[in-house]
Design a protein around this motif. Structure first.
Motif, mmCIF file in Angstrom:
data_model
loop_
_atom_site.group_PDB
_atom_site.id
_atom_site.type_symbol
_atom_site.label_atom_id
_atom_site.label_comp_id
_atom_site.label_asym_id
_atom_site.label_seq_id
_atom_site.Cartn_x
_atom_site.Cartn_y
_atom_site.Cartn_z
ATOM 1 N N CYS A 1 0.032 5.358 -1.085
ATOM 2 C CA CYS A 1 0.051 6.551 -1.942
ATOM 3 C C CYS A 1 -1.095 7.490 -1.598
ATOM 4 N N PHE B 1 5.389 4.192 5.231
ATOM 5 C CA PHE B 1 4.927 3.669 3.949
ATOM 6 C C PHE B 1 5.169 2.167 3.878
ATOM 7 N N VAL C 1 -0.008 4.834 -10.458
ATOM 8 C CA VAL C 1 0.071 3.468 -9.921
ATOM 9 C C VAL C 1 -1.150 2.664 -10.351
ATOM 10 N N ALA D 1 -0.407 9.179 1.757
ATOM 11 C CA ALA D 1 0.668 10.164 1.614
ATOM 12 C C ALA D 1 0.197 11.439 0.940
ATOM 13 N N ALA D 2 -0.897 11.372 0.180
ATOM 14 C CA ALA D 2 -1.421 12.564 -0.491
ATOM 15 C C ALA D 2 -2.031 13.552 0.494
ATOM 16 N N TRP E 1 1.399 13.462 -4.996
ATOM 17 C CA TRP E 1 1.046 12.124 -4.521
ATOM 18 C C TRP E 1 -0.268 11.651 -5.139
ATOM 19 N N ILE F 1 0.793 10.471 -8.441
ATOM 20 C CA ILE F 1 1.467 9.174 -8.321
ATOM 21 C C ILE F 1 0.444 8.063 -8.123
ATOM 22 N N THR F 2 -0.584 8.334 -7.306
ATOM 23 C CA THR F 2 -1.643 7.342 -7.101
ATOM 24 C C THR F 2 -2.317 6.985 -8.414
ATOM 25 N N TYR G 1 -10.099 5.325 -1.215
ATOM 26 C CA TYR G 1 -9.439 4.062 -1.576
ATOM 27 C C TYR G 1 -10.412 3.105 -2.251
ATOM 28 N N ALA H 1 0.649 -0.964 -3.022
ATOM 29 C CA ALA H 1 1.179 0.380 -2.762
ATOM 30 C C ALA H 1 0.111 1.461 -2.799
ATOM 31 N N VAL H 2 -1.069 1.147 -3.321
ATOM 32 C CA VAL H 2 -2.095 2.172 -3.533
ATOM 33 C C VAL H 2 -2.497 2.853 -2.230
#
Length: 359
Positions: A260, A273, A62, A263-264, A55, A58-59, A324, A256-257
């Motif tokens: 993500c 989500f 993204v 979710a990590a 994840w 994936i972040t 974030y 979506a950030v």
């Protein structure tokens, strides 16, 4: 390279000087530091030991995809006048402007200047920026009804705010949606149907005594719409489809950030989500009302209210908001401080770049 002689250019670059990163960083980190101090308990950060590396990857993808999408979009909308290097520098300075100026002003006010200095005529620069603003607004206008149907009452953080504040947030959300919709409709009509009538309407509307002080700005905005309309008419369906799909791509990635990142570290279901994605829309209203540079301090302080229920402990929530903001805000302050002198050096020359760095 031409020197910086125009007073407006000097004022604009002064607003974007790298030293302006100090205030938003202090504001944001002070708020996060206070939240950590108030909430920290031993063991609260235990989920960090079980971070899901896929994840985090994936972040990262993204974030990279979002910026690549922005570069592709501005290069496409400007009809490939910008090189990939120029597109990257323009986007990074544009993002930097969004970070150091109040959210209500944003980087859009700086964008025509950036494009114009890349050799694009002022009329075309204004047209291209108006296209990006229109597409961004239309994404919001189309997405909100879909998200409201999906999320329902879950769109608002009623688990943390009492009914009075929820009602205020709902009113602000509806008003912002109505205003964005009206403005988008006006821009569509002005750019593609009858720009001259819109210019006349703006001048007459702002001729009222209470609004007369903004009449000059209204006339200028109307004239910009007329010029933009002349530039944009004649572009084929392929031009608009690529512009639309790239806009959908970058804004979906942007929203979506948060999901993500959460979710990590936290187990998140598909429904969670989707709800996190939806709450970004109401969170955005708070950021639009923020008067601090890039919403610094306010964005950090409001984050737990909107997303805390999906994370768990306040301390873990504070860690996620810090991560974030590092990846979506503080990082762009650093990028801006790096890319702004490079862009100024390429456009105005090394002497001007040295002045920007020293300011």
């Amino acid at each position: 390279m031409p020197p910086i002689e125009d007073s407006q250019e000097q004022q604009l670059l002064h607003k974007l000087r790298p030293s302006r990163i100090v205030l938003p960083v202090l504001l944001g980190l002070s708020v996060v530091g206070f939240m950590f101090w108030r909430s920290y308990k031993p063991g609260d950060l235990a989920p960090l030991a079980n971070a899901k590396l896929h994840w985090l990857f994936i972040t990262l993808l993204v974030l990279i995809a979002r910026d690549a999408g922005y570069m592709y979009r501005i290069r496409h909308i400007s009809e490939k006048v910008l090189s990939w290097r120029a597109s990257m520098e323009v986007i990074m300075v544009w993002e930097f402007a969004s970070c150091v100026l109040p959210s209500a002003v944003g980087g859009t006010s700086v964008a025509p200047f950036l494009l114009n200095k890349e050799g694009i005529t002022l009329g075309k620069s204004l047209a291209y920026v108006m296209v990006t603003a229109l597409l961004d607004n239309m994404y919001y206008v189309v997405l909100v009804p879909l998200v409201v149907l999906l999320a329902g009452e879950g769109l608002y953080p009623d688990e943390t705010l009492h009914s009075g504040l929820i009602t205020t947030l709902q009113i602000a959300f509806v008003l912002s949606y109505v205003m964005v919709s009206l403005y988008s409709g006006l821009m569509l009509y002005a750019l593609f149907i009858n720009p001259i009538s819109v210019r006349r309407f703006l001048v007459r509307f702002f001729s009222w005594q209470l609004l007369r002080r903004w009449r000059g700005s209204a006339y200028q905005h109307g004239a910009e719409m007329v010029a933009a309309s002349a530039q944009l008419r004649g572009n084929g369906a392929g031009y608009w489809l690529r512009a639309i799909f790239s806009t959908i791509f970058v804004w979906t990635a942007r929203y979506a950030v948060i999901g993500c990142i959460i979710a990590a570290f936290i187990q998140v279901t598909g429904h969670d989500f989707a709800m996190i994605f939806a709450r970004n829309l109401t969170y955005k209203v708070i950021l639009l009302l923020a008067i601090t540079p890039g919403g610094a301090g306010i964005a950090e302080g409001a984050f737990p209210t909107f997303f805390g229920k999906f994370i768990g402990t306040p301390t873990m929530t504070n860690f996620i908001v810090l991560l974030y903001r590092i990846t979506t805000y503080y990082l762009y302050l650093v990028f801006g401080a790096i890319f702004l002198p490079r862009w100024v050096g390429r456009v105005f020359g090394r002497r001007a770049a040295a002045e920007v760095i020293a300011s």
